[in-house]
Structures are given as structure tokens and as C-alpha cells.
Design an enzyme around this catalytic site. Structure first.
Site, PDB file in Angstrom:
ATOM      1  N   PHE A 169       0.858  -1.202   0.000  1.00  0.00           N
ATOM      2  CA  PHE A 169       0.000   0.000   0.000  1.00  0.00           C
ATOM      3  C   PHE A 169       0.887   1.242   0.000  1.00  0.00           C
ATOM      4  O   PHE A 169       0.786   2.120   0.837  1.00  0.00           O
ATOM      5  CB  PHE A 169      -0.946  -0.039   1.219  1.00  0.00           C
ATOM      6  CG  PHE A 169      -2.199   0.766   1.029  1.00  0.00           C
ATOM      7  CD1 PHE A 169      -3.069   0.514  -0.024  1.00  0.00           C
ATOM      8  CD2 PHE A 169      -2.526   1.788   1.918  1.00  0.00           C
ATOM      9  CE1 PHE A 169      -4.233   1.260  -0.200  1.00  0.00           C
ATOM     10  CE2 PHE A 169      -3.687   2.535   1.761  1.00  0.00           C
ATOM     11  CZ  PHE A 169      -4.538   2.272   0.698  1.00  0.00           C
ATOM     12  N   LYS A 178       7.649  -6.023 -10.717  1.00  0.00           N
ATOM     13  CA  LYS A 178       8.487  -6.667 -11.741  1.00  0.00           C
ATOM     14  C   LYS A 178       9.295  -7.834 -11.192  1.00  0.00           C
ATOM     15  O   LYS A 178       9.716  -8.711 -11.941  1.00  0.00           O
ATOM     16  CB  LYS A 178       9.464  -5.623 -12.311  1.00  0.00           C
ATOM     17  CG  LYS A 178       8.787  -4.537 -13.099  1.00  0.00           C
ATOM     18  CD  LYS A 178       9.660  -3.298 -13.228  1.00  0.00           C
ATOM     19  CE  LYS A 178       9.488  -2.385 -12.034  1.00  0.00           C
ATOM     20  NZ  LYS A 178      10.102  -1.066 -12.180  1.00  0.00           N
ATOM     21  N   VAL A 211       5.308  -3.036 -16.950  1.00  0.00           N
ATOM     22  CA  VAL A 211       6.101  -2.447 -18.038  1.00  0.00           C
ATOM     23  C   VAL A 211       5.368  -1.202 -18.540  1.00  0.00           C
ATOM     24  O   VAL A 211       4.211  -1.293 -18.936  1.00  0.00           O
ATOM     25  CB  VAL A 211       6.276  -3.444 -19.208  1.00  0.00           C
ATOM     26  CG1 VAL A 211       7.049  -2.807 -20.350  1.00  0.00           C
ATOM     27  CG2 VAL A 211       6.954  -4.721 -18.749  1.00  0.00           C
ATOM     28  N   GLY A 213       4.370   1.638 -16.911  1.00  0.00           N
ATOM     29  CA  GLY A 213       3.424   2.378 -16.057  1.00  0.00           C
ATOM     30  C   GLY A 213       2.021   2.269 -16.616  1.00  0.00           C
ATOM     31  O   GLY A 213       1.456   1.181 -16.683  1.00  0.00           O
ATOM     32  N   GLU A 233      13.100   3.549  -8.543  1.00  0.00           N
ATOM     33  CA  GLU A 233      13.006   2.378  -7.680  1.00  0.00           C
ATOM     34  C   GLU A 233      13.453   2.768  -6.267  1.00  0.00           C
ATOM     35  O   GLU A 233      14.169   3.755  -6.084  1.00  0.00           O
ATOM     36  CB  GLU A 233      13.925   1.267  -8.195  1.00  0.00           C
ATOM     37  CG  GLU A 233      13.526   0.698  -9.543  1.00  0.00           C
ATOM     38  CD  GLU A 233      12.103   0.139  -9.545  1.00  0.00           C
ATOM     39  OE1 GLU A 233      11.810  -0.776  -8.759  1.00  0.00           O
ATOM     40  OE2 GLU A 233      11.282   0.638 -10.338  1.00  0.00           O
ATOM     41  N   ASP A 262      16.659  -2.208 -14.338  1.00  0.00           N
ATOM     42  CA  ASP A 262      15.197  -2.110 -14.481  1.00  0.00           C
ATOM     43  C   ASP A 262      14.790  -2.240 -15.953  1.00  0.00           C
ATOM     44  O   ASP A 262      13.836  -2.954 -16.279  1.00  0.00           O
ATOM     45  CB  ASP A 262      14.724  -0.765 -13.900  1.00  0.00           C
ATOM     46  CG  ASP A 262      13.226  -0.578 -14.022  1.00  0.00           C
ATOM     47  OD1 ASP A 262      12.491  -1.203 -13.242  1.00  0.00           O
ATOM     48  OD2 ASP A 262      12.804   0.189 -14.908  1.00  0.00           O
ATOM     49  N   LYS A 277      12.483  -5.313 -17.704  1.00  0.00           N
ATOM     50  CA  LYS A 277      11.294  -5.055 -18.524  1.00  0.00           C
ATOM     51  C   LYS A 277      11.450  -5.663 -19.916  1.00  0.00           C
ATOM     52  O   LYS A 277      10.490  -6.192 -20.482  1.00  0.00           O
ATOM     53  CB  LYS A 277      11.024  -3.555 -18.607  1.00  0.00           C
ATOM     54  CG  LYS A 277      10.501  -2.986 -17.286  1.00  0.00           C
ATOM     55  CD  LYS A 277      10.503  -1.485 -17.340  1.00  0.00           C
ATOM     56  CE  LYS A 277       9.983  -0.855 -16.070  1.00  0.00           C
ATOM     57  NZ  LYS A 277      10.446   0.525 -15.912  1.00  0.00           N
ATOM     58  N   GLY A 304       4.832   6.244 -12.439  1.00  0.00           N
ATOM     59  CA  GLY A 304       3.955   7.149 -11.686  1.00  0.00           C
ATOM     60  C   GLY A 304       2.815   6.371 -11.034  1.00  0.00           C
ATOM     61  O   GLY A 304       2.365   5.358 -11.570  1.00  0.00           O
TER      62      GLY A 304
HETATM   63  N1  HSE Z   1      11.720   2.905 -11.799  1.00  0.00           N
HETATM   64  C1  HSE Z   1      10.883   2.655 -12.908  1.00  0.00           C
HETATM   65  C2  HSE Z   1      11.171   3.677 -13.993  1.00  0.00           C
HETATM   66  C3  HSE Z   1       9.445   2.683 -12.470  1.00  0.00           C
HETATM   67  O1  HSE Z   1      11.793   4.704 -13.693  1.00  0.00           O
HETATM   68  O2  HSE Z   1      10.800   3.460 -15.142  1.00  0.00           O
HETATM   69  C4  HSE Z   1       8.446   2.128 -13.462  1.00  0.00           C
HETATM   70  O3  HSE Z   1       8.626   0.752 -13.679  1.00  0.00           O
END
Ligand code: HSE
Length: 340
Positions: free
Chosen positions: A11, A124, A151, A153, A209, A220, A224, A315
Site C-alpha cells: 500500500f 516486476k 512495463v 506504467g 526504484e 530495471d 522489462k 507514476g
Molecule cells: N523505476 C521505474 C522507472 C518505475 O523509472 O521506469 C516504473 O517501472
């Protein structure tokens, strides 16, 4: 109007944004989609709120804001046991991403499957470590797993890729998959902020992150890329298959030299004969050359050619919107199966 019973684990920014959207869109859900999301359980790091008839989300958001947790203490009970004890149709998993073990998300998702619950996740970590195993486990338990928020947002990159390649042959993927690094590179270009200031700003917006080196060092983006490739081609790659270089070595001078030549440096993830993530020089008029916290992905198909999707890649509200999209799909699938 059909009720969908929901348990939330995690949360933070995304979970709270989802609760806010449920409150904001209650009437629209009923009128347009014939759906009433009923949150019966919320588990966060320190506490638990549960009501079989449905929780008062307004009160819980206020309590979280005041006390940092959603309710009473969980005691000794592991989250997996609590998840199994709920009578939810769907578990929404948004705990922080752990790329090494996938935990605690992985255990949460497995517990839900064992209790015959479908899962929507924006996490992820579990997908990075056990993508095909989780898909198989969902099938085995006759439930559904959806993860479009993992992937891009709020940008439906996975759905778009699937549509592009249906009936065609996918021959390559190339794109910007990390908002934090794109935001930093753009700011270095415009000379508005230093690397550190731009990173701080990305953190404040909720893009980065919890450990931002995962963004900066390209990890990251690699995760993805692996999720996209595994989803679209049914392969079982892991991040170990990706050659990764992040943006740490990119200097302001590099970025500005590129700009003066009408080009830009962007952190590009690509999959063709091999999988890689690296900073590359691209043309300013390349449709993939987006600025700020945006993602852009090109799918190359044998017959239909090249297609590009662009949108904000991170976001809270954006990712929560993806969760709602996935939930509506699961509701339809469950309804089609006659289980609700
Ligand atoms: N940390 C990731 C980014 C968050 O900046 O794209 C979204 O997955």
C-alpha cells in the site's frame, strides 16, 4: 452490477493511488462497466485491515497518512497465510520490487493461486525471476495473471506488442523502458539540473526504484525487456541473458555534444539476435527520442513493419490505471467462465 472482491498487498504510492481511483470512479465503474470493486483486505508492511463486507477506503487512506500503516498489527501471521484466508476474487500485488529473489511478491502470488485467486501485479520482481513458472502455475490453478503495469506504467506496451505481432512475425524490439534515466538524461541535456538533482526529482515524483541504482545501472530496463520478450515469444530469458550498461559513465559533455549534432543519448533496450541495454546515440527525429519520464518502444514485424508506442512510463496514478485495466479484463474472463 457485479461485485469483484479484491485483496491488496502493498500500500505504497501505487496501492494508495488505486484506492483513490476506486473512490473517484465508483459511479463510472458501475455505470460504464457494471462493476463494483469491493476491497476486503489490505496488507502493508506493518499492518492489516480486513472487512469481509468491504473496507472504508477513505478512512484507511486517512489512517495510512496519519500513522503510516493501514490498521492493526498482523501479529506473527505471514502475508501468504492472510492472503489465503481472504475470500477475494483478485489479489492486487504492489509490494516493492526485489529483482534478486522476487520476494515477497513471489510468495504472495503463489499463495493467491493456491487459494484459486487471480492476480494483478505491477511488481516486476516475481516476473523477473519466475515468469514462465508463474504463467504455468496460473494455468494449472485455472486462474489469471495480468501485469500490464509492470512495463510502461500506464502505457499498454505489452498489449500493444501483442496486437502488433498477432498473425505476423516479431523480429525485433527496441525502446526506452526506464523513466528515471530518461528524465535524468533529458535534464542533463537541457542543463536544468545536475545528475543528482534530476535523480532527486525523479524520486520525488515516485518514478525511481526504492534503490535507484537499479534504474541508473540499467537493471530495471533489462528486467522489462525480459518480461516483454518472454510474454510475446513464450521464451524463458532472465536478466542474466541481457548485456547491460547503465548511464553512470555518460557525462554532461557527452550529452551536450550529442545535442549540438542534432542527436540525443538515450538508454536503449533491444532484443534481436541478442538482448542488450546500453546508452546509444539516436537521431532527434527518431520517434523513439522521447524526453522526460516517457517510454517509447518499437516493435519490428516481418510483414507489417515498424510500430511505435509512446507514453509516460512510471507514476502512481498511471500504474494504478494499468491495474484497473487488468482487473476489468479479469472480470470479463471470470464472467465468461461463469465463475462470478
Ligand atoms: N523505476 C521505474 C522507472 C518505475 O523509472 O521506469 C516504473 O517501472
Amino acid at each position: 452490477v457485479q461485485t469483484l472482491r479484491i485483496a491488496l498487498v502493498g500500500f505504497g504510492v501505487v496501492g494508495q493511488s488505486l484506492a483513490k481511483l476506486f473512490l473517484l470512479k465508483e459511479q463510472e465503474f458501475a455505470n460504464v462497466y457494471g462493476m463494483k470493486p469491493n476491497v476486503i483486505c489490505i496488507i502493508d508492511r506493518n499492518g492489516l485491515a480486513m472487512d469481509d463486507k468491504g473496507l472504508n477506503l477513505r478512512g484507511i487512506l486517512e489512517k495510512k497518512r496519519r500513522t503510516g500503516t493501514v490498521g492493526r498489527s498482523k501479529g506473527e501471521k505471514p502475508n501468504a497465510v492472510i492472503i489465503k484466508s481472504t475470500d477475494a476474487d483478485v489479489l492486487v500485488e504492489t509490494t516493492p520490487t526485489n529483482f534478486k529473489s522476487g520476494e515477497p511478491g513471489l510468495s504472495h502470488i503463489k499463495a493467491a493461486f493456491q487459494a484459486k485467486m487471480s492476480v494483478v501485479t505491477a511488481n516486476k520482481g516475481p516476473l523477473a525471476v519466475a515468469f514462465q513458472a508463474l504463467m504455468e502455475l496460473a494455468r494449472h490453478n485455472n486462474v489469471f495473471l495480468r501485469f500490464s503495469g509492470a512495463v510502461g506504467g500506464g502505457t499498454p506496451i505489452l498489449d500493444f506488442g501483442k496486437s502488433c505481432s498477432r498473425g505476423d512475425t516479431l523480429i525485433g524490439i527496441e525502446g526506452i523502458l526506464n523513466s528515471t534515466t530518461n528524465f535524468i538524461l533529458t535534464n542533463m541535456e537541457r542543463q536544468n539540473l545536475s545528475f543528482e538533482e534530476a535523480l532527486k526529482s525523479a524520486q520525488k515524483h515516485g518514478y525511481a526504484e526504492a534503490d535507484p541504482s537499479l534504474d541508473i545501472d540499467g537493471f530495471d530496463s533489462a528486467v522489462k525487456l525480459v518480461i516483454i520478450v518472454n510474454y510475446l515469444t513464450k521464451r524463458a530469458f532472465t536478466v542474466r541473458d541481457v548485456k547491460i550498461t547503465g548511464i553512470r559513465e555518460v557525462s554532461i559533455a557527452d550529452v551536450q555534444r550529442a545535442r549540438d549534432k542534432g542527436k540525443a543519448i538515450r538508454l536503449i533496450a533491444s532484443a534481436n539476435e541478442r538482448l542488450s541495454v546500453e546508452p546509444r546515440l539516436i537521431d532527434r527525429d527518431d520517434p523513439m527520442c522521447v524526453s522526460g519520464p516517457y517510454n517509447a518502444v518499437k516493435f519490428f514485424c516481418k510483414n507489417s513493419g515498424e510500430k511505435v508506442i509512446v507514453g509516460k512510463g512510471a507514476g502512481g496514478m498511471e500504474t494504478a490505471s494499468s491495474i484497473i485495466r487488468d482487473m476489468l479484463e479479469i472480470r470479463d474472463l471470470l464472467a465468461g467462465r461463469g465463475l462470478t
